[in-house]
Write an enzyme that holds these catalytic residues in place. Structure first.
Site, PDB file in Angstrom:
ATOM      1  N   GLU A  77      39.710  32.508  34.348  1.00 13.98           N
ATOM      2  CA  GLU A  77      39.352  33.703  34.941  1.00 13.98           C
ATOM      3  C   GLU A  77      39.427  33.662  36.443  1.00 13.98           C
ATOM      4  O   GLU A  77      38.872  32.932  36.792  1.00 13.98           O
ATOM      5  CB  GLU A  77      38.207  34.517  34.304  1.00 13.98           C
ATOM      6  CG  GLU A  77      37.969  35.975  34.418  1.00 13.98           C
ATOM      7  CD  GLU A  77      36.603  36.360  33.327  1.00 13.98           C
ATOM      8  OE1 GLU A  77      36.151  37.153  34.043  1.00 13.98           O
ATOM      9  OE2 GLU A  77      36.375  35.759  32.558  1.00 13.98           O
ATOM     10  N   ASP A 132      38.280  36.528  39.050  1.00 15.87           N
ATOM     11  CA  ASP A 132      37.478  37.892  39.138  1.00 15.87           C
ATOM     12  C   ASP A 132      37.391  38.680  40.578  1.00 15.87           C
ATOM     13  O   ASP A 132      37.412  37.916  41.492  1.00 15.87           O
ATOM     14  CB  ASP A 132      36.001  37.847  38.726  1.00 15.87           C
ATOM     15  CG  ASP A 132      35.837  37.471  37.159  1.00 15.87           C
ATOM     16  OD1 ASP A 132      37.010  37.585  36.378  1.00 15.87           O
ATOM     17  OD2 ASP A 132      34.598  36.951  36.645  1.00 15.87           O
ATOM     18  N   GLU A 191      34.792  41.867  41.003  1.00 18.44           N
ATOM     19  CA  GLU A 191      34.040  42.848  40.496  1.00 18.44           C
ATOM     20  C   GLU A 191      33.085  43.296  41.800  1.00 18.44           C
ATOM     21  O   GLU A 191      32.620  42.706  42.545  1.00 18.44           O
ATOM     22  CB  GLU A 191      32.913  42.286  39.725  1.00 18.44           C
ATOM     23  CG  GLU A 191      33.767  41.522  38.449  1.00 18.44           C
ATOM     24  CD  GLU A 191      32.833  40.767  37.604  1.00 18.44           C
ATOM     25  OE1 GLU A 191      32.227  41.280  36.404  1.00 18.44           O
ATOM     26  OE2 GLU A 191      32.077  39.432  37.883  1.00 18.44           O
ATOM     27  N   THR A 236      33.451  37.727  43.812  1.00 18.49           N
ATOM     28  CA  THR A 236      34.553  36.917  43.327  1.00 18.49           C
ATOM     29  C   THR A 236      34.106  35.637  42.544  1.00 18.49           C
ATOM     30  O   THR A 236      33.160  35.184  43.046  1.00 18.49           O
ATOM     31  CB  THR A 236      35.369  36.555  44.626  1.00 18.49           C
ATOM     32  OG1 THR A 236      34.496  35.463  45.304  1.00 18.49           O
ATOM     33  CG2 THR A 236      35.740  37.673  45.520  1.00 18.49           C
ATOM     34  N   ASN A 237      34.677  35.537  41.482  1.00 16.84           N
ATOM     35  CA  ASN A 237      34.330  34.353  40.479  1.00 16.84           C
ATOM     36  C   ASN A 237      35.468  33.715  40.064  1.00 16.84           C
ATOM     37  O   ASN A 237      36.530  34.295  39.785  1.00 16.84           O
ATOM     38  CB  ASN A 237      33.180  34.816  39.669  1.00 16.84           C
ATOM     39  CG  ASN A 237      32.601  33.781  38.842  1.00 16.84           C
ATOM     40  OD1 ASN A 237      32.606  32.618  39.300  1.00 16.84           O
ATOM     41  ND2 ASN A 237      31.854  33.976  37.941  1.00 16.84           N
ATOM     42  N   GLY A 273      30.216  30.447  36.972  1.00 16.10           N
ATOM     43  CA  GLY A 273      29.092  30.266  37.909  1.00 16.10           C
ATOM     44  C   GLY A 273      29.524  29.910  39.512  1.00 16.10           C
ATOM     45  O   GLY A 273      28.877  29.029  40.075  1.00 16.10           O
TER      46      GLY A 273
END
Length: 282
Positions: free
Chosen positions: A108, A110, A112, A125-126, A134
């Site tokens: 994934e 991200d 957000e 951001t991930n 994490g």
């Protein structure tokens, strides 16, 4: 004469599309609704979508196809007011639509927004690299994302993943799989949503309903084909050409400026969360 008429007609069609805003390419051509019922509203002849969150539900949508590489962008305007507890997102994910994500190792990428009570909004951001994520890096941007539309994008090719805000790179994840660092080698699709995860805090529903708006829906991506997955590495796609294998010197300068001036939290500074990828992605 016939050839001229065909060309003229094509130019006229393209000009009409461009004149309609958002390239004239409608939401339904690229995406479909995944949840929320009447909390998703299509506006401006398909060139804009509103997602609404209230106490009953949020809303979301997904791309119609899976991809193996590409440049995935969209314009967003996020909720204003006191929006603590509201999550507005745009991301790539490998888990099929409707399948639970919690506790599932997956890929994934991200973008957000975490709502706030009036303080600067948080852009998170991930990445999930066949793990549980994490790896957050958090930013306070150089503008108010509630006031107008801004472009958010993810570049994904076989060399790197880059997060962009209005064409400014803010984060890079290099393909260091030869060093044991995770990197997506599976199909992913695009999703976007507004919702209220428990871990973001309690929402003051008196401030609602909360609305997010999306525009510019065309996707520049290689459609994934299980029979020929390496086709998505082809340089026939512009995002796979050599100039996109790494940031240009000017992009590298802008990246460092954005991180120095606007990033306020980095998992790489946490000795427990920090991974070996941190040494490659600064």
């Amino acid at each position: 004469m016939e050839f001229f008429l065909v060309v003229f007609s094509l130019v006229l069609v393209l000009a009409t599309k461009n004149a309609n805003g958002g390239g004239g390419f409608s939401f339904d051509e690229y995406y479909y609704q995944t949840f929320g019922g009447n909390h998703l509203t299509i506006l401006d002849q398909g060139n804009e979508v509103q997602l609404l969150l209230d106490q009953s539900t949020g809303a979301g949508f997904s791309s119609r196809r899976d991809f193996g590489s590409g440049y995935f962008g969209i314009s967003m305007k996020i909720p204003d007011k006191n929006s603590t507890g509201v999550d507005t997102s745009f991301y790539l994910i490998s888990v099929p639509v409707g399948q639970p994500v919690g506790g599932v190792k997956h890929y994934e990428v991200d973008i957000e927004f975490f709502g706030t009570n009036g303080n600067p909004h948080v852009l998170s951001t991930n990445v999930f690299m066949n793990d549980f994520g994490g790896k957050e890096q958090l930013f306070h941007l150089w503008f108010d994302p509630t006031v107008d539309f801004h472009k958010y994008a993810i570049l994904w090719n076989q060399n790197q993943i880059v997060w962009f805000v209005d064409e400014t790179p803010i984060r890079v994840w290099k393909n260091m799989s030869n060093r044991g660092v995770g990197f997506p080698a599976v199909p992913m699709h695009v999703e976007a949503s507004i919702w209220n995860p428990n871990w973001l805090g309690t929402i003051d529903w008196r401030q609602g309903p909360f609305t997010a708006h999306y525009r510019e829906f065309p996707i520049n991506g290689c459609r994934y084909q299980g029979s020929n997955p390496r086709d998505c590495f082809s340089q026939n796609y512009y995002w796979n050409q050599p100039q996109y294998s790494q940031l240009s010197p000017d992009q590298q300068r802008k990246l460092q400026e954005a991180r120095r001036n606007y990033m306020f939290e980095d998992y790489c500074n946490d000795p427990i969360k920090k991974g070996q990828e941190c040494q490659f992605n600064q």
